[in-house]
Motif scaffolding. Structure first.
Motif, PDB file in Angstrom:
ATOM      1  N   ILE A 122       0.817  -1.219   0.000  1.00 47.42           N
ATOM      2  CA  ILE A 122       0.000   0.000   0.000  1.00 47.42           C
ATOM      3  C   ILE A 122       0.844   1.259   0.000  1.00 47.42           C
ATOM      4  O   ILE A 122       0.475   2.270  -0.614  1.00 47.42           O
ATOM      5  CB  ILE A 122      -0.986  -0.013   1.195  1.00 47.42           C
ATOM      6  CG1 ILE A 122      -2.188   0.909   0.904  1.00 47.42           C
ATOM      7  CG2 ILE A 122      -0.300   0.376   2.493  1.00 47.42           C
ATOM      8  CD1 ILE A 122      -3.084   0.435  -0.197  1.00 47.42           C
ATOM      9  N   SER A 123       2.012   1.238   0.664  1.00 43.50           N
ATOM     10  CA  SER A 123       2.832   2.453   0.721  1.00 43.50           C
ATOM     11  C   SER A 123       3.350   2.829  -0.660  1.00 43.50           C
ATOM     12  O   SER A 123       3.431   4.015  -0.999  1.00 43.50           O
ATOM     13  CB  SER A 123       3.993   2.266   1.693  1.00 43.50           C
ATOM     14  OG  SER A 123       4.822   1.194   1.297  1.00 43.50           O
ATOM     15  N   ASP A 144      -7.907   0.964   5.630  1.00 45.14           N
ATOM     16  CA  ASP A 144      -7.293   2.139   6.245  1.00 45.14           C
ATOM     17  C   ASP A 144      -6.929   3.217   5.236  1.00 45.14           C
ATOM     18  O   ASP A 144      -7.140   4.395   5.470  1.00 45.14           O
ATOM     19  CB  ASP A 144      -5.995   1.743   6.981  1.00 45.14           C
ATOM     20  CG  ASP A 144      -6.243   1.105   8.326  1.00 45.14           C
ATOM     21  OD1 ASP A 144      -7.361   1.258   8.863  1.00 45.14           O
ATOM     22  OD2 ASP A 144      -5.326   0.451   8.838  1.00 45.14           O
ATOM     23  N   SER A 145      -6.337   2.794   4.132  1.00 48.70           N
ATOM     24  CA  SER A 145      -5.705   3.735   3.210  1.00 48.70           C
ATOM     25  C   SER A 145      -6.731   4.563   2.440  1.00 48.70           C
ATOM     26  O   SER A 145      -7.694   4.024   1.889  1.00 48.70           O
ATOM     27  CB  SER A 145      -4.834   2.979   2.201  1.00 48.70           C
ATOM     28  OG  SER A 145      -4.342   3.868   1.209  1.00 48.70           O
ATOM     29  N   PRO A 146      -6.520   5.869   2.356  1.00 48.73           N
ATOM     30  CA  PRO A 146      -7.417   6.707   1.550  1.00 48.73           C
ATOM     31  C   PRO A 146      -7.296   6.429   0.055  1.00 48.73           C
ATOM     32  O   PRO A 146      -8.098   6.925  -0.733  1.00 48.73           O
ATOM     33  CB  PRO A 146      -6.958   8.136   1.880  1.00 48.73           C
ATOM     34  CG  PRO A 146      -5.552   7.983   2.336  1.00 48.73           C
ATOM     35  CD  PRO A 146      -5.480   6.654   3.034  1.00 48.73           C
ATOM     36  N   TYR A 147      -6.325   5.607  -0.337  1.00 48.35           N
ATOM     37  CA  TYR A 147      -6.165   5.248  -1.742  1.00 48.35           C
ATOM     38  C   TYR A 147      -6.853   3.914  -2.053  1.00 48.35           C
ATOM     39  O   TYR A 147      -6.773   3.427  -3.180  1.00 48.35           O
ATOM     40  CB  TYR A 147      -4.674   5.157  -2.098  1.00 48.35           C
ATOM     41  CG  TYR A 147      -4.003   6.502  -2.175  1.00 48.35           C
ATOM     42  CD1 TYR A 147      -3.662   7.076  -3.402  1.00 48.35           C
ATOM     43  CD2 TYR A 147      -3.718   7.223  -1.026  1.00 48.35           C
ATOM     44  CE1 TYR A 147      -3.057   8.323  -3.481  1.00 48.35           C
ATOM     45  CE2 TYR A 147      -3.108   8.467  -1.095  1.00 48.35           C
ATOM     46  CZ  TYR A 147      -2.791   9.013  -2.315  1.00 48.35           C
ATOM     47  OH  TYR A 147      -2.191  10.252  -2.390  1.00 48.35           O
ATOM     48  N   LEU A 381     -22.501   1.370  -4.588  1.00 45.60           N
ATOM     49  CA  LEU A 381     -21.200   1.642  -3.979  1.00 45.60           C
ATOM     50  C   LEU A 381     -20.799   3.101  -4.169  1.00 45.60           C
ATOM     51  O   LEU A 381     -20.832   3.623  -5.287  1.00 45.60           O
ATOM     52  CB  LEU A 381     -20.139   0.726  -4.594  1.00 45.60           C
ATOM     53  CG  LEU A 381     -20.348  -0.777  -4.380  1.00 45.60           C
ATOM     54  CD1 LEU A 381     -19.317  -1.582  -5.164  1.00 45.60           C
ATOM     55  CD2 LEU A 381     -20.285  -1.139  -2.892  1.00 45.60           C
ATOM     56  N   ARG A 382     -20.419   3.742  -3.070  1.00 46.03           N
ATOM     57  CA  ARG A 382     -19.948   5.122  -3.081  1.00 46.03           C
ATOM     58  C   ARG A 382     -18.864   5.259  -2.013  1.00 46.03           C
ATOM     59  O   ARG A 382     -18.957   4.641  -0.954  1.00 46.03           O
ATOM     60  CB  ARG A 382     -21.078   6.119  -2.758  1.00 46.03           C
ATOM     61  CG  ARG A 382     -22.261   6.088  -3.694  1.00 46.03           C
ATOM     62  CD  ARG A 382     -23.439   6.868  -3.116  1.00 46.03           C
ATOM     63  NE  ARG A 382     -23.082   8.252  -2.838  1.00 46.03           N
ATOM     64  CZ  ARG A 382     -23.456   9.287  -3.596  1.00 46.03           C
ATOM     65  NH1 ARG A 382     -24.182   9.071  -4.667  1.00 46.03           N
ATOM     66  NH2 ARG A 382     -23.107  10.502  -3.280  1.00 46.03           N
ATOM     67  N   TRP A 383     -17.860   6.089  -2.294  1.00 46.54           N
ATOM     68  CA  TRP A 383     -16.763   6.259  -1.350  1.00 46.54           C
ATOM     69  C   TRP A 383     -16.561   7.717  -0.952  1.00 46.54           C
ATOM     70  O   TRP A 383     -15.461   8.121  -0.583  1.00 46.54           O
ATOM     71  CB  TRP A 383     -15.464   5.701  -1.930  1.00 46.54           C
ATOM     72  CG  TRP A 383     -15.474   4.217  -2.062  1.00 46.54           C
ATOM     73  CD1 TRP A 383     -15.056   3.302  -1.136  1.00 46.54           C
ATOM     74  CD2 TRP A 383     -15.924   3.452  -3.184  1.00 46.54           C
ATOM     75  NE1 TRP A 383     -15.228   2.032  -1.604  1.00 46.54           N
ATOM     76  CE2 TRP A 383     -15.756   2.090  -2.862  1.00 46.54           C
ATOM     77  CE3 TRP A 383     -16.456   3.794  -4.435  1.00 46.54           C
ATOM     78  CZ2 TRP A 383     -16.098   1.069  -3.752  1.00 46.54           C
ATOM     79  CZ3 TRP A 383     -16.794   2.795  -5.307  1.00 46.54           C
ATOM     80  CH2 TRP A 383     -16.622   1.441  -4.969  1.00 46.54           C
ATOM     81  N   PRO A 395     -12.104   2.519   8.370  1.00 49.14           N
ATOM     82  CA  PRO A 395     -12.645   3.791   7.884  1.00 49.14           C
ATOM     83  C   PRO A 395     -13.029   3.791   6.406  1.00 49.14           C
ATOM     84  O   PRO A 395     -13.807   4.637   5.984  1.00 49.14           O
ATOM     85  CB  PRO A 395     -11.511   4.788   8.158  1.00 49.14           C
ATOM     86  CG  PRO A 395     -10.271   3.959   8.211  1.00 49.14           C
ATOM     87  CD  PRO A 395     -10.705   2.661   8.831  1.00 49.14           C
ATOM     88  N   ARG A 396     -12.516   2.844   5.610  1.00 42.40           N
ATOM     89  CA  ARG A 396     -12.825   2.823   4.184  1.00 42.40           C
ATOM     90  C   ARG A 396     -13.973   1.870   3.845  1.00 42.40           C
ATOM     91  O   ARG A 396     -14.355   1.756   2.684  1.00 42.40           O
ATOM     92  CB  ARG A 396     -11.578   2.412   3.391  1.00 42.40           C
ATOM     93  CG  ARG A 396     -10.399   3.341   3.583  1.00 42.40           C
ATOM     94  CD  ARG A 396     -10.690   4.735   3.076  1.00 42.40           C
ATOM     95  NE  ARG A 396     -10.861   4.753   1.627  1.00 42.40           N
ATOM     96  CZ  ARG A 396     -11.314   5.803   0.946  1.00 42.40           C
ATOM     97  NH1 ARG A 396     -11.685   6.900   1.590  1.00 42.40           N
ATOM     98  NH2 ARG A 396     -11.417   5.765  -0.368  1.00 42.40           N
ATOM     99  N   MET A 397     -14.525   1.185   4.819  1.00 41.21           N
ATOM    100  CA  MET A 397     -15.586   0.215   4.527  1.00 41.21           C
ATOM    101  C   MET A 397     -16.894   0.927   4.207  1.00 41.21           C
ATOM    102  O   MET A 397     -17.374   1.748   4.982  1.00 41.21           O
ATOM    103  CB  MET A 397     -15.784  -0.747   5.702  1.00 41.21           C
ATOM    104  CG  MET A 397     -16.730  -1.907   5.375  1.00 41.21           C
ATOM    105  SD  MET A 397     -16.997  -3.055   6.762  1.00 41.21           S
ATOM    106  CE  MET A 397     -15.361  -3.760   6.961  1.00 41.21           C
TER     107      MET A 397
END
Length: 433
Positions: A122-123, A144-147, A381-383, A395-397
């Motif tokens: 992810i990094s 976790d990742s905002p990406y 689905l929306r983010w 937080p990304r679920m």
């Protein structure tokens, strides 16, 4: 599953250069430097293949078939969709290598992929500005990742859902799971689902990912539900209609149940269970179909059962564009997740102008709440910021729905109409974590 992440020099150097010279003028900054509106749109899908543990070759194969279908129907604004694939070999260094290759190849997204080494890949994606769309949901970093843009609730939703499903039929449960970092989280998630049904915690049975025999773990699992004595002998005459053993060992689940079957003959009342991905229709077929020892097993999945008509579009694409590729199984959740992930990608790409397609523009559209319909295979689905389910630690679920299935007549079929939302269960789990 928190902890340090492996950073290679390239991601932080690229990020620093992006800030210094402007993101739009440098490759790896979320833009396609020098790419014209006629150039292919390049993405990547990775998964482990030809390893001794879990293999997911159907995911890159499905990605390739999806691209052939898209390109045969005009592409994206007339541009071809190009899919690169990478074998991450169930190895952390290989997962990091795949992510670095994605950056080197200037892909605009990594889509529909599988890896249990989120902290290693992810990094590199973050440093290069590349979105990760529709990963399999194995790792904490995917939530976790905002990406990252997950299309399902991952292992967390499956295990919490499996706990809730089993709570309605089992008083005592044993969980057999991988003795890995990714597997360490599974017992507490299953227990959260059991607790929602007022059942006690499961017996946690750790198992190697690549064993050829699981007799020791099978005995321990039976001990955990009271089916064996402390010495490992059969509890003669025991009636155990309310005991369950559930296994989540990925590709090795079939090996475990083969070992378990030899002991289960003395304990016919012990029910078996698993999650989709660990138990698949192909496993039921290969172990006897209607005569399979998996007959009657419970299973929790992310999506509708494989015989649901909502899968018809995917099955047609596989039939027409997979060219009888034996790696692709329409009933496998890896294939299904890849289909949904590419459905998201195509929707986003079609919302952009032909000359404005980049990693950065894809993230912008998704972050602004672009809605994607999947034909009822998932909720919409929306983010966007308001679309997250507000589950601490995830937080990304945005989708915590699961389905309850069982093996009946040699087929995995739905045992309850519609989806079951386990977001409340996961919130309770997060509070006690």
């Amino acid at each position: 599953m928190t902890g340090w992440r492996l950073f290679s020099p390239r991601p932080w150097l690229t990020a620093a250069l992006c800030a210094a010279v402007g993101a739009g003028t440098l490759t790896g900054c979320g833009a396609l430097s020098g790419a014209g509106s006629d150039d292919p749109i390049t993405v990547m899908t990775w998964a482990p293949e030809n390893t001794k543990a879990t293999n997911m070759p159907e995911m890159p194969a499905m990605a390739k078939a999806y691209a052939r279908w898209v390109n045969d129907n005009g592409g994206i604004h007339g541009r071809k969709l190009k899919v690169l694939t990478c074998n991450e070999r169930n190895d952390p260094s290989e997962a990091a290598r795949c992510a670095r290759r994605a950056a080197d190849e200037n892909v605009v997204a990594v889509v529909g992929s599988y890896s249990q080494f989120g902290r290693y890949f992810i990094s590199a994606l973050e440093g290069s500005g590349i979105p990760y769309i529709g990963g399999y949901g194995l790792t904490q970093e995917e939530f976790d990742s905002p990406y990252s843009y997950p299309v399902n609730g991952g292992q967390a939703a499956l295990l919490a859902g499996n706990g809730r499903q089993l709570a309605s039929v089992c008083r005592r449960v044993s969980l057999v799971r991988p003795d890995t970092i990714a597997g360490d989280e599974l017992p507490e998630l299953l227990d959260a689902g059991l607790a929602a049904g007022k059942r006690r915690a499961a017996t946690d049975v750790r198992a190697p990912e690549d064993a050829g025999d699981y007799m020791r773990q099978a005995r321990t699992a039976l001990n955990g539900v009271g089916a064996e004595t402390a010495l490992g002998g059969a509890a003669q005459g025991a009636e155990l209609p309310d005991s369950c053993v559930t296994a989540a060992l990925g590709e090795r689940t079939g090996t475990f149940f083969d070992s378990f079957r030899r002991l289960q003959e003395d304990h016919p009342k012990v029910r078996i269970a698993s999650v989709l991905g660990s138990v698949r229709q192909s496993l039921v077929d290969s172990t006897g179909g209607r005569e399979s020892p998996l007959e009657g097993a419970y299973a929790t999945g992310w999506y509708p059962a494989a015989d649901d008509p909502r899968w018809a579009p995917m099955k047609k694409v596989i039939k027409d564009y997979a060219f009888e590729d034996a790696r692709i199984d329409a009933e496998d959740p890896g294939t299904q997740t890849t289909w949904i992930a590419y459905t998201v990608l195509r929707s986003v790409l079609n919302s952009l102008k032909a000359d404005d397609i980049s990693a950065r523009s894809i993230r912008r559209v998704l972050d602004n709440g672009h809605a994607v319909g999947t034909g009822g295979l998932t909720p919409e689905l929306r983010w966007g910021f308001k679309d997250a389910l507000s589950i601490h630690g995830y937080p990304r679920m945005v989708n915590a729905d699961v389905t309850y299935q069982a093996v009946r007549g040699g087929r995995l079929v739905a045992v309850r109409k519609g989806f079951v939302d386990v977001s409340t269960t996961l919130r309770r789990y997060a509070k006690t974590d």
